[in-house]
Design an enzyme around this catalytic site. Structure first.
Site, mmCIF file in Angstrom:
data_model
loop_
_atom_site.group_PDB
_atom_site.id
_atom_site.type_symbol
_atom_site.label_atom_id
_atom_site.label_comp_id
_atom_site.label_asym_id
_atom_site.label_seq_id
_atom_site.Cartn_x
_atom_site.Cartn_y
_atom_site.Cartn_z
ATOM 1 N N TYR A 30 3.180 -14.795 -14.330
ATOM 2 C CA TYR A 30 2.279 -13.754 -13.818
ATOM 3 C C TYR A 30 0.824 -14.140 -14.112
ATOM 4 C CZ TYR A 30 0.219 -9.120 -13.043
ATOM 5 O OH TYR A 30 -0.546 -8.068 -12.582
ATOM 6 N N ASN A 46 -2.997 -7.142 -2.117
ATOM 7 C CA ASN A 46 -2.748 -6.341 -3.316
ATOM 8 C C ASN A 46 -1.299 -6.437 -3.796
ATOM 9 O OD1 ASN A 46 -3.026 -3.792 -5.128
ATOM 10 N ND2 ASN A 46 -1.406 -3.260 -3.660
ATOM 11 N N ALA A 77 0.816 -1.232 0.000
ATOM 12 C CA ALA A 77 0.000 0.000 0.000
ATOM 13 C C ALA A 77 0.844 1.274 0.000
ATOM 14 C CB ALA A 77 -0.948 -0.015 1.199
ATOM 15 N N SER A 78 2.150 1.140 -0.209
ATOM 16 C CA SER A 78 2.986 2.350 -0.255
ATOM 17 C C SER A 78 2.787 3.115 -1.553
ATOM 18 C CB SER A 78 4.464 1.966 -0.112
ATOM 19 O OG SER A 78 4.775 0.899 -0.984
HETATM 20 N N1 LIG Z 1 -0.600 -1.620 -12.658
HETATM 21 C C1 LIG Z 1 -1.220 -2.453 -13.485
HETATM 22 O O1 LIG Z 1 -1.278 -2.208 -14.694
HETATM 23 C C2 LIG Z 1 -1.876 -3.720 -12.955
HETATM 24 C C3 LIG Z 1 -2.728 -4.431 -13.820
HETATM 25 C C4 LIG Z 1 -3.345 -5.588 -13.334
HETATM 26 C C5 LIG Z 1 -3.119 -6.010 -12.049
HETATM 27 N N2 LIG Z 1 -2.286 -5.308 -11.239
HETATM 28 C C6 LIG Z 1 -2.063 -5.826 -9.877
HETATM 29 O O2 LIG Z 1 -2.366 -4.815 -8.931
HETATM 30 C C7 LIG Z 1 -1.552 -4.978 -7.761
HETATM 31 C C8 LIG Z 1 -0.864 -3.659 -7.438
HETATM 32 O O3 LIG Z 1 -0.103 -3.278 -8.568
HETATM 33 P P1 LIG Z 1 0.534 -1.812 -8.726
HETATM 34 O O4 LIG Z 1 0.568 -1.543 -10.181
HETATM 35 O O5 LIG Z 1 -0.095 -0.862 -7.800
HETATM 36 O O6 LIG Z 1 2.038 -2.143 -8.252
HETATM 37 P P2 LIG Z 1 3.279 -1.176 -7.961
HETATM 38 O O7 LIG Z 1 2.994 0.228 -8.367
HETATM 39 O O8 LIG Z 1 4.460 -1.872 -8.552
HETATM 40 O O9 LIG Z 1 3.381 -1.239 -6.354
HETATM 41 C C9 LIG Z 1 3.632 -2.482 -5.766
HETATM 42 C C10 LIG Z 1 3.361 -2.421 -4.290
HETATM 43 O O10 LIG Z 1 3.519 -3.743 -3.749
HETATM 44 C C11 LIG Z 1 4.517 -3.708 -2.733
HETATM 45 N N3 LIG Z 1 5.200 -4.996 -2.707
HETATM 46 C C12 LIG Z 1 5.780 -5.672 -3.736
HETATM 47 N N4 LIG Z 1 6.287 -6.832 -3.282
HETATM 48 C C13 LIG Z 1 6.034 -6.878 -1.956
HETATM 49 C C14 LIG Z 1 6.329 -7.796 -0.920
HETATM 50 N N5 LIG Z 1 7.007 -8.938 -1.176
HETATM 51 N N6 LIG Z 1 5.915 -7.512 0.344
HETATM 52 C C15 LIG Z 1 5.233 -6.371 0.625
HETATM 53 N N7 LIG Z 1 4.931 -5.457 -0.313
HETATM 54 C C16 LIG Z 1 5.341 -5.715 -1.580
HETATM 55 C C17 LIG Z 1 5.395 -2.511 -3.056
HETATM 56 O O11 LIG Z 1 6.082 -2.080 -1.869
HETATM 57 P P3 LIG Z 1 7.409 -1.137 -1.949
HETATM 58 O O12 LIG Z 1 6.902 0.257 -2.287
HETATM 59 O O13 LIG Z 1 8.001 -1.198 -0.590
HETATM 60 O O14 LIG Z 1 8.278 -1.682 -3.021
HETATM 61 C C18 LIG Z 1 4.331 -1.518 -3.528
HETATM 62 O O15 LIG Z 1 3.644 -0.961 -2.440
HETATM 63 C C19 LIG Z 1 -0.582 -6.126 -8.090
HETATM 64 O O16 LIG Z 1 -1.050 -7.329 -7.530
HETATM 65 C C20 LIG Z 1 -0.626 -6.207 -9.611
HETATM 66 O O17 LIG Z 1 -0.323 -7.508 -10.094
HETATM 67 C C21 LIG Z 1 -1.657 -4.167 -11.655
#
Ligand SMILES: NC(=O)c1ccc[n+]([C@@H]2O[C@H](COP(=O)([O-])OP(=O)(O)OC[C@H]3O[C@@H](n4cnc5c(N)ncnc54)[C@H](OP(=O)(O)O)[C@@H]3O)[C@@H](O)[C@H]2O)c1
Length: 252
Positions: free
Chosen positions: A157, A88, A13-14
């Site tokens: 993925y 998430n 959630a960061s």
């Molecule tokens: N963005 C897209 O286009 C998209 C599309 C479909 C699905 N999703 C899904 O939506 C979700 C969120 O994606 P997002 O795009 O918001 O990702 P993001 O911008 O890359 O942010 C990822 C977040 O997850 C945290 N994280 C990653 N690995 C972790 C771990 N092992 N333990 C605790 N925290 C962890 C990160 O923490 P740090 O800040 O500390 O690194 C950050 O808060 C994911 O499950 C992704 O697969 C995203």
């Protein structure tokens, strides 16, 4: 949607979708646990932006088994109960079969499943055990359009998100008698760091051309669906998968 005094834990959630979800829950009165892995600066910014009081940071790597237990124990020691868990946190690693050797392929599958599936499975187990003792709760898992459409250069993925969907639906059946309701939100490309890292400029342009909306999702639009599935009136929607992909991929 009212989450007054509900205790909500959101992994990852960061930044991105997790951050938007934290802001949305806090705006509806929830006390939010902001989990993150390493980006302390962004996590602190998120915490500062949350409306209301009683929110906290929880720095734990959810891919690590001992940290999964520690995270839930820490959350319970602070809040007493867990009402909503949002799984998430996710990672997306390119491992195109034409360009990857076996070691890289193996590592991509292992790391992707640790974070995208096993973390969600284990945190769901630990949270559900707590929810069983406190009258119920909600678990929302963030999947992806890729589970249905395929992920040619990131098969791990796509597979991890398809498995996440199946796990959520199995647990929705098993946990309904305990008043624990589960759902999935499956976004298409969303304006976050993950999408920025994954897409080349050409891919981004093609994507926008093909999108009926001519744009990506905003994280707040994904958060809206997450809050719906966690809300009181959504109990009978347990087991549902909500697509948030701007009609870009319509499954039957
Ligand atoms: N963005 C897209 O286009 C998209 C599309 C479909 C699905 N999703 C899904 O939506 C979700 C969120 O994606 P997002 O795009 O918001 O990702 P993001 O911008 O890359 O942010 C990822 C977040 O997850 C945290 N994280 C990653 N690995 C972790 C771990 N092992 N333990 C605790 N925290 C962890 C990160 O923490 P740090 O800040 O500390 O690194 C950050 O808060 C994911 O499950 C992704 O697969 C995203």
């Amino acid at each position: 949607m009212d989450f007054k005094n509900k205790h909500v834990l959101i992994t990852g959630a960061s930044r991105g979708i997790g951050k938007a979800t934290a802001l949305a829950f806090a705006a509806q009165g929830a006390k939010v646990g902001v989990n993150f892995k390493r980006n302390h600066e962004e996590a602190k910014k998120t915490l500062k932006e949350l409306e209301g009081k009683g929110h906290r940071l929880f720095q734990y790597d959810v891919a690590d088994k001992t940290m999964q237990e520690a995270l839930i124990n820490d959350f319970i020691s602070v809040y007493g109960t867990i009402d909503v868990l949002v799984n998430n946190a996710g990672i997306s690693i390119d491992h195109d079969i034409e360009e990857t050797d076996f070691e890289e392929w193996f590592a991509a599958w292992e790391n992707t499943f640790q974070t995208n599936l096993f973390a969600a499975a284990n945190l769901s187990f630990l949270a559900a055990k707590q929810m069983m003792t406190s009258g119920g709760g909600n678990i929302v898992n963030v999947s992806s359009r890729g589970a249905f459409r395929g992920e040619p250069t990131k098969p791990a993925y796509g597979a991890s998100k398809a498995a996440l969907n199946a796990m959520t639906q199995s647990l929705a059946k098993r946990l309904a008698p305990h008043k624990i309701y589960l759902g999935v939100v499956a976004p298409g490309f969303t304006e976050t760091d993950m999408a920025a890292k994954t897409l080349t400029p050409v891919e981004r342009e093609n994507l926008l051309r093909e999108s009926p909306f001519k744009r990506m999702a905003q994280p707040e639009e994904v958060a809206h669906a997450i809050l719906f599935l966690a809300s009181d009136g959504a109990a009978y929607s347990s087991g549902s998968i909500i697509d948030v992909n701007g009609a870009s991929y319509l499954r039957s």
